[in-house]
Design an enzyme around this catalytic site. Sequence first.
Site, PDB file in Angstrom:
ATOM      1  N   GLY A   1       0.829  -1.200   0.000  1.00 57.53           N
ATOM      2  CA  GLY A   1       0.000   0.000   0.000  1.00 57.53           C
ATOM      3  C   GLY A   1       0.858   1.242   0.000  1.00 57.53           C
ATOM      4  O   GLY A   1       2.082   1.192   0.173  1.00 57.53           O
TER       5      GLY A   1
ATOM      6  N   SER B   1       0.538   8.857   2.797  1.00 57.88           N
ATOM      7  CA  SER B   1       0.870  10.254   2.570  1.00 57.88           C
ATOM      8  C   SER B   1       2.365  10.478   2.434  1.00 57.88           C
ATOM      9  O   SER B   1       2.818  11.319   1.665  1.00 57.88           O
ATOM     10  CB  SER B   1       0.335  11.105   3.733  1.00 57.88           C
ATOM     11  OG  SER B   1      -1.050  10.904   3.895  1.00 57.88           O
ATOM     12  N   PHE B   2       3.153   9.715   3.236  1.00 51.99           N
ATOM     13  CA  PHE B   2       4.579   9.988   3.299  1.00 51.99           C
ATOM     14  C   PHE B   2       5.442   8.853   2.774  1.00 51.99           C
ATOM     15  O   PHE B   2       6.658   8.888   2.905  1.00 51.99           O
ATOM     16  CB  PHE B   2       4.988  10.302   4.740  1.00 51.99           C
ATOM     17  CG  PHE B   2       4.347  11.548   5.279  1.00 51.99           C
ATOM     18  CD1 PHE B   2       4.629  12.782   4.716  1.00 51.99           C
ATOM     19  CD2 PHE B   2       3.459  11.485   6.334  1.00 51.99           C
ATOM     20  CE1 PHE B   2       4.037  13.931   5.209  1.00 51.99           C
ATOM     21  CE2 PHE B   2       2.864  12.623   6.828  1.00 51.99           C
ATOM     22  CZ  PHE B   2       3.147  13.859   6.260  1.00 51.99           C
ATOM     23  N   GLY B   3       4.873   7.822   2.198  1.00 54.84           N
ATOM     24  CA  GLY B   3       5.708   6.742   1.699  1.00 54.84           C
ATOM     25  C   GLY B   3       4.917   5.525   1.303  1.00 54.84           C
ATOM     26  O   GLY B   3       3.696   5.570   1.163  1.00 54.84           O
TER      27      GLY B   3
ATOM     28  N   VAL C   1       4.409   1.068   1.721  1.00 55.48           N
ATOM     29  CA  VAL C   1       4.530  -0.041   2.658  1.00 55.48           C
ATOM     30  C   VAL C   1       4.751  -1.322   1.865  1.00 55.48           C
ATOM     31  O   VAL C   1       4.001  -1.621   0.929  1.00 55.48           O
ATOM     32  CB  VAL C   1       3.283  -0.161   3.542  1.00 55.48           C
ATOM     33  CG1 VAL C   1       3.420  -1.354   4.499  1.00 55.48           C
ATOM     34  CG2 VAL C   1       3.054   1.114   4.328  1.00 55.48           C
TER      35      VAL C   1
ATOM     36  N   LYS D   1       7.556   0.311   6.228  1.00 54.22           N
ATOM     37  CA  LYS D   1       7.089   1.608   5.733  1.00 54.22           C
ATOM     38  C   LYS D   1       8.313   2.441   5.358  1.00 54.22           C
ATOM     39  O   LYS D   1       9.070   2.868   6.226  1.00 54.22           O
ATOM     40  CB  LYS D   1       6.263   2.325   6.790  1.00 54.22           C
ATOM     41  CG  LYS D   1       5.724   3.675   6.343  1.00 54.22           C
ATOM     42  CD  LYS D   1       4.871   4.304   7.428  1.00 54.22           C
ATOM     43  CE  LYS D   1       4.340   5.660   6.992  1.00 54.22           C
ATOM     44  NZ  LYS D   1       3.506   6.283   8.059  1.00 54.22           N
TER      45      LYS D   1
ATOM     46  N   ASP E   1      -5.343  11.632  12.365  1.00 57.60           N
ATOM     47  CA  ASP E   1      -5.643  11.099  11.029  1.00 57.60           C
ATOM     48  C   ASP E   1      -6.401   9.771  11.148  1.00 57.60           C
ATOM     49  O   ASP E   1      -6.024   8.765  10.537  1.00 57.60           O
ATOM     50  CB  ASP E   1      -4.355  10.912  10.232  1.00 57.60           C
ATOM     51  CG  ASP E   1      -4.623  10.840   8.718  1.00 57.60           C
ATOM     52  OD1 ASP E   1      -5.728  11.238   8.289  1.00 57.60           O
ATOM     53  OD2 ASP E   1      -3.730  10.390   7.980  1.00 57.60           O
TER      54      ASP E   1
END
Length: 1010
Positions: free
Chosen positions: A713, A716-718, A720, A735, A841
């Site tokens: 998947g 927002s920041f990277g 997985v 991640k 979030d």
Amino acid sequence: MMIRIMFFLFFASQVLVYFIPTTTFALSLSSNTDKLALLSLKEKLTNGVPNSLPSWNHSLDFCEWQGVTCGRRHKRVSVLHLENQTWGGTLAPSLGNLTFLRFLTLSNIDLHGEIPAQIGRLKRLEALDLRNNKLQGEIPKELTNCTSIKVLELLINRFTGRVPTWFESMKQLTTLVLENNNLFGTIPSSLQNISSLQMISLTENHLKGTIPYSLGKLSSLTYLTLALNNLSGEIPLSLYNLSNIQTFDIGNNKLFGSLPSNIDLVFPKLVNFLVGQNHITGTFPNSISNLTNLKIFDIGTNSFNGSIPLTLGRLNKLKLFNIENNNFGSEGARDLDFLSVLTNCSQLYKISLLNNKFGGKLSNHIGNFSANLRSFNLRANQIYGVIPESIGQRIGLTYLDIGTNSLEGSIPYSIGKLKNLVRLELQENKLSDSIPLSIGNLTILSELYLSDNKLEGSVPFSLRYCTQLLILSIAINKLSGDLPKQTFRYLDGVIYIYLSNNSLTGPIPSEFGNLKHLSHLYLHSNNLFGEIPMDLASCLTLTRLVLWGNFFHGKIPQFLGSLKSLEILDISNNNFSNTIPFELENLIFLNKLDISFNDLYGEVPIGGVFRNVTAISLIGNKNLCGGIPQLKLPRCVGDSSKTHKQSLKRKLIIISVIGGVLISFVAFITVHFLTRKSKKLPSSPSLQNRALGVTYGELHEATNGFSLSNLAGTGSFGSVFKGSLPNFERPIAVKVLNLETRGAAKSFVAECNALGKMKHRNLVKILTCCSSVDYKGEDFKAIVFEFMPEGSLENVLHNNEGSENENHSLILSKRVDIALDVAHALDYLHHDEDQVVVHCDIKPSNVLLDEDMVAHLGDFGLARLIHGSTRHSSKDQVDSSTIKGTIGYLPPEYGAGGPVTPKGDIYSYGILLLEMLTGKRPTDHIFYENLSLHKLCKMKIPEEILDIVDSSLVIPTVEDQTWMVENNIKECLVMFATIGVACSEEFPAKRMLTKHVILKLLEIKQKLSH
């Protein structure tokens, strides 16, 4: 003559030449009519949403379109079958142009509006299935033109009006299913004229009056369900002429009468028999034992009496046996003999004898029941004797209730073998001896009721192993000794504790401070002593604290004023001294305060609960003064010096606080400038230590070089990746931060620091962090978690991608479990004493599911920390303008630049619940400026709840309608929606507390388990 023949042949040839193309043209024209009708139908069905029904395009022959089947002789649509979509459209009048249509199924596609009158053109129609939509209005009379119709299924809609009398014109009708609508009036006797009818279902409408006697003429009828209406009067004897009946359900009405003694002869094919919750009288129909195909037998909540036959063992297909809430039995010794023959019913999963007059003893035969037995309820009878040791053989039991009887002796040690028990009720008996240590083997037990017996000894230390316990009730016994300290350290999920009316001694253990979810604590009428421990200040979810009738002493602690949820506080009849703390005025929900019969003195506050003279009790404290006039207490005389001292004391406190703040500020500035250089280092010491556990190379190898085949998947920041490491037995999730994304590095530090300090079963477990360089010499940062094989709630909820098992159906009970898991995680984050964590979030993609579908909250890249001691201080709050949450889940106050608080998470959590309920994202196309997911759900509660719920939650067929009612599904859906709406209120102060959310969800879970 020859000329005539030649002329005739010439004419014929010309006719033949023109005839063939003309016929082809006619067929093409008819086919084109169907194609145009389908395209027009699509536009209305799908609400014009792009990409819906993608196969319905001009590049494919319309007979190859999804759900479309054409006839062999004519290229005309004969079958249209579409289901399980959320289009939310309407039925177009063009439907009437599909004149060759024989079978029409448009179920569970969120239709609204009315059935168009043009449906009457479908004269070849044999089956119409529009179940589980939002169709409304009256059933159109134009259906009488569909003279070939055999099956009419309109269940679970919003149709109104009366059951049409014109159904009688449908002479070929075999199936009439109108359950779960808003139909009213009476059942028309004209149904008798449809001799072909085999199935009638009118369950869950608003029908009243009597059941027509004429229904007994429908000799072909095999299925009759009229449950959950307001029908009254006597059960017509004519119904017992329906010799082909297999399912007979008239439960939940106001019917009276009796059952025929020869029920095996009148209903020889009977499979399901449900007449519960009426006013039926008479004795048990003994001949039921001859119905060897019987599976469900429910005559509960009526006025039956007499004994139960010993011939029930013939019913080897019986699954449910419910005779609760009647007058069966004579309080005699042989009343329960029939239980020994029920052991022959190998498929039994539920037996309920609740609230009758059964006497006698439980024999060892109880251990021979079906291995499928899950629920066994004998509560509220006159059963005596001991609980047989053989009860331990029924290891499949999840619910055992033998409460409110006259049982004696000890609780059998074998009870510890019932490792699947979730609920055990033995209260209100005469049980003695000690609670067996084997109780600790019940590791998934959530509710334990042992109150009102004669139990002795101490509270068993083995209860510590019942870590799932939510309710512990052992009040009104003879327990003694101190409360075991270590035991309550492990019961951190418990909500209700009832230990009152015993002989317990010692102080309240400080370990009670670990009970973050505790709501009710009843310890009254014991021999407890000492002071109320400061540790209880951690129990912020307490609503009832009842300690009267003990030997507690010292001051009434000021911290009680910080327990904002308190509704009842009773510490009367103790040895408390000193003055009443004014902090108790802060308890805005407090509606009962009893501090009577102590040694209190001084001024009585006048704010908060002290304004209501009926809500407080102060008697037995001779030296109190002041308060509101209605208390008629003496004035506080000579208080000028005291008032002066109090004023001076307050000033000193204020000065001290200001001084402390200034000192802290100077210290902060000093530390800030002294440590600025250290902050330029690439990673903190904690991260460096973590990085020692894994290298970039190891992660590269573990994920096959971070290949796309391992990609699980993106966020927002990277991204997985799934992988495996030699040092970890289970798969891992890596991640990898995209450091080019603004805020990614900061997210890395925030997530490592946040998750590294937290441990909770419903938080994603961080295994290690890696801060290094990759093979290209570029910065590399990654976080390693336990891999969650079922993917995210987002995937399971919407498209089931990313899960190793794509066959999970997210039924209501499972959604409630997931909601509870997330609520427990938030409660842990928000109520830590040292520092509150605001996730910022909360959304389905950040809720990950393990192999047991247990939810774990993850992705703390946006998390913010607030020091616990100053969680309400403005200086410690974070400006939400720096938060980049997710549209749709972001609370409105963040959009206005308000501070970050736990209430923001509650808003997002509420939206998540509503998404779980409806299956719709908050950004769905149906929502616009004046309509949101929150507003939609708020409008539909409670009457129209079924209009909005996710179709996979409630698609009851005629067969499982009884199950739906029995399990309180609709009521639970309303409760679930109410929680979501309450959490997602616009104003933060109106949102629910996490502990209230947990209590409500547990209430839903309890209803679903019955």
